[in-house]
Motif scaffolding. Structure first.
Motif, PDB file in Angstrom:
ATOM      1  N   ARG A 140       0.835  -1.204   0.000  1.00  0.00           N
ATOM      2  CA  ARG A 140       0.000   0.000   0.000  1.00  0.00           C
ATOM      3  C   ARG A 140       0.868   1.251   0.000  1.00  0.00           C
ATOM      4  O   ARG A 140       0.662   2.184  -0.777  1.00  0.00           O
ATOM      5  CB  ARG A 140      -0.939  -0.005   1.203  1.00  0.00           C
ATOM      6  CG  ARG A 140      -1.983   1.079   1.173  1.00  0.00           C
ATOM      7  CD  ARG A 140      -2.960   1.000   2.360  1.00  0.00           C
ATOM      8  NE  ARG A 140      -3.092  -0.319   2.937  1.00  0.00           N
ATOM      9  CZ  ARG A 140      -2.725  -0.633   4.201  1.00  0.00           C
ATOM     10  NH1 ARG A 140      -2.225   0.276   5.001  1.00  0.00           N
ATOM     11  NH2 ARG A 140      -2.876  -1.859   4.637  1.00  0.00           N
ATOM     12  N   GLY A 141       1.883   1.276   0.852  1.00  0.00           N
ATOM     13  CA  GLY A 141       2.778   2.430   0.931  1.00  0.00           C
ATOM     14  C   GLY A 141       3.600   2.612  -0.338  1.00  0.00           C
ATOM     15  O   GLY A 141       3.778   3.733  -0.827  1.00  0.00           O
ATOM     16  N   LEU A 142       4.103   1.510  -0.870  1.00  0.00           N
ATOM     17  CA  LEU A 142       4.878   1.567  -2.110  1.00  0.00           C
ATOM     18  C   LEU A 142       4.024   2.103  -3.249  1.00  0.00           C
ATOM     19  O   LEU A 142       4.449   2.969  -4.017  1.00  0.00           O
ATOM     20  CB  LEU A 142       5.424   0.182  -2.450  1.00  0.00           C
ATOM     21  CG  LEU A 142       6.241   0.060  -3.736  1.00  0.00           C
ATOM     22  CD1 LEU A 142       7.497   0.922  -3.665  1.00  0.00           C
ATOM     23  CD2 LEU A 142       6.599  -1.407  -3.978  1.00  0.00           C
ATOM     24  N   ALA A 144       1.351   3.994  -3.033  1.00  0.00           N
ATOM     25  CA  ALA A 144       1.079   5.418  -2.801  1.00  0.00           C
ATOM     26  C   ALA A 144       2.277   6.265  -3.223  1.00  0.00           C
ATOM     27  O   ALA A 144       2.119   7.301  -3.887  1.00  0.00           O
ATOM     28  CB  ALA A 144       0.737   5.661  -1.333  1.00  0.00           C
ATOM     29  N   ASP A 145       3.471   5.845  -2.866  1.00  0.00           N
ATOM     30  CA  ASP A 145       4.682   6.594  -3.223  1.00  0.00           C
ATOM     31  C   ASP A 145       4.905   6.602  -4.731  1.00  0.00           C
ATOM     32  O   ASP A 145       5.249   7.636  -5.314  1.00  0.00           O
ATOM     33  CB  ASP A 145       5.909   6.002  -2.527  1.00  0.00           C
ATOM     34  CG  ASP A 145       5.903   6.229  -1.022  1.00  0.00           C
ATOM     35  OD1 ASP A 145       5.113   7.087  -0.548  1.00  0.00           O
ATOM     36  OD2 ASP A 145       6.683   5.541  -0.334  1.00  0.00           O
ATOM     37  N   LEU A 146       4.716   5.467  -5.384  1.00  0.00           N
ATOM     38  CA  LEU A 146       4.892   5.401  -6.836  1.00  0.00           C
ATOM     39  C   LEU A 146       3.852   6.250  -7.557  1.00  0.00           C
ATOM     40  O   LEU A 146       4.157   6.935  -8.533  1.00  0.00           O
ATOM     41  CB  LEU A 146       4.835   3.953  -7.313  1.00  0.00           C
ATOM     42  CG  LEU A 146       6.013   3.077  -6.895  1.00  0.00           C
ATOM     43  CD1 LEU A 146       5.703   1.600  -7.165  1.00  0.00           C
ATOM     44  CD2 LEU A 146       7.285   3.504  -7.608  1.00  0.00           C
ATOM     45  N   ALA A 148       2.340   8.898  -6.291  1.00  0.00           N
ATOM     46  CA  ALA A 148       2.697  10.298  -6.042  1.00  0.00           C
ATOM     47  C   ALA A 148       3.846  10.729  -6.957  1.00  0.00           C
ATOM     48  O   ALA A 148       3.967  11.917  -7.287  1.00  0.00           O
ATOM     49  CB  ALA A 148       3.079  10.488  -4.585  1.00  0.00           C
ATOM     50  N   GLY A 149       4.651   9.780  -7.374  1.00  0.00           N
ATOM     51  CA  GLY A 149       5.753  10.069  -8.289  1.00  0.00           C
ATOM     52  C   GLY A 149       5.324  10.111  -9.752  1.00  0.00           C
ATOM     53  O   GLY A 149       6.168  10.244 -10.635  1.00  0.00           O
ATOM     54  N   GLY A 168      -3.603   1.727  -2.171  1.00  0.00           N
ATOM     55  CA  GLY A 168      -2.553   2.717  -2.018  1.00  0.00           C
ATOM     56  C   GLY A 168      -2.483   3.731  -3.144  1.00  0.00           C
ATOM     57  O   GLY A 168      -1.984   4.842  -2.959  1.00  0.00           O
ATOM     58  N   SER A 169      -2.984   3.381  -4.316  1.00  0.00           N
ATOM     59  CA  SER A 169      -2.860   4.276  -5.463  1.00  0.00           C
ATOM     60  C   SER A 169      -4.198   4.797  -5.988  1.00  0.00           C
ATOM     61  O   SER A 169      -4.249   5.378  -7.073  1.00  0.00           O
ATOM     62  CB  SER A 169      -2.103   3.562  -6.586  1.00  0.00           C
ATOM     63  OG  SER A 169      -2.771   2.372  -6.950  1.00  0.00           O
ATOM     64  N   THR A 172      -4.116   8.526  -6.979  1.00  0.00           N
ATOM     65  CA  THR A 172      -3.232   8.954  -8.060  1.00  0.00           C
ATOM     66  C   THR A 172      -3.460   8.211  -9.363  1.00  0.00           C
ATOM     67  O   THR A 172      -3.036   8.680 -10.412  1.00  0.00           O
ATOM     68  CB  THR A 172      -1.764   8.773  -7.641  1.00  0.00           C
ATOM     69  OG1 THR A 172      -1.534   7.410  -7.300  1.00  0.00           O
ATOM     70  CG2 THR A 172      -1.426   9.683  -6.473  1.00  0.00           C
TER      71      THR A 172
END
Length: 184
Positions: A140-142, A144-146, A148-149, A168-169, A172
């Motif tokens: 989920r965190g990965l 979300a970070d990807l 956001a990138g 998580g995504s 985005t």
């Protein structure tokens, strides 16, 4: 269905050709490579369907080849539309460019949601259905970070890591992929 005139929604592909592309892709012994070769050789899915029995016979198939019936394909399209989806085929402008660039792209896609997400840079996240809690949090965190990138996260539709990647995504952009179609 309009059998001859192109529709603006499908960028010049007639409804008959779209239906025939689905029929050809659902016919016996026709995978992505065979589909591409047949259409390249004959010029259209409609012509490929006409040529297929003779080609199969010359190729050594002793019994008749099973071609997907028109009513079966039409029913599949109607069910997809009722579910809120639509079909896009290889060669249409809406078909995802990165997917078209692989060696043997699927000739037909059933899609729901924002098709424009399919052309963005993407990363796949897949994993175990019975993931641990920490594995789920990590996915989920990965995701979300990807996201956001600027990447679209692509995953399957199973529980576990796939689900966590989508969660998580969601904000985005995420794409869920299922080989059997959106109604399964």
């Amino acid at each position: 269905m309009n059998q001859t005139a192109p529709t603006s929604e499908h960028d010049g592909i007639t409804d008959k050709e779209r239906l025939d592309r689905l029929r050809l892709s659902r016919s016996e012994h026709v995978g992505p490579v065979t589909f591409l070769n047949l259409v390249a050789r004959t010029g259209s899915a409609s012509a490929a369907l006409e040529a297929l029995p003779g080609l199969a016979k010359r190729g050594g198939l002793r019994r008749g080849i099973k071609i997907c019936p028109r009513d079966t394909a039409a029913r599949e399209l109607e069910q997809l539309e009722r579910a809120g989806g639509r079909m896009i085929t290889l060669g249409e402008p809406t078909y995802p460019g990165p997917l078209a660039a692989i060696a043997d792209p699927p000739p037909v896609l059933s899609v729901m949601g924002h098709v424009d997400r399919l052309d963005r840079d993407a990363v796949a996240i897949v994993g175990a259905r019975n993931a641990s809690a920490s594995g789920g949090r990590f996915a989920r965190g990965l995701a979300a970070d990807l996201g956001a990138g600027g990447l679209t996260v692509v995953s399957g539709m199973a529980r576990g890591i796939d689900t966590e990647a989508h969660v998580g995504s969601l904000e985005t952009g995420t794409v869920a992929v299922l080989a059997g179609g959106v109604d399964n």
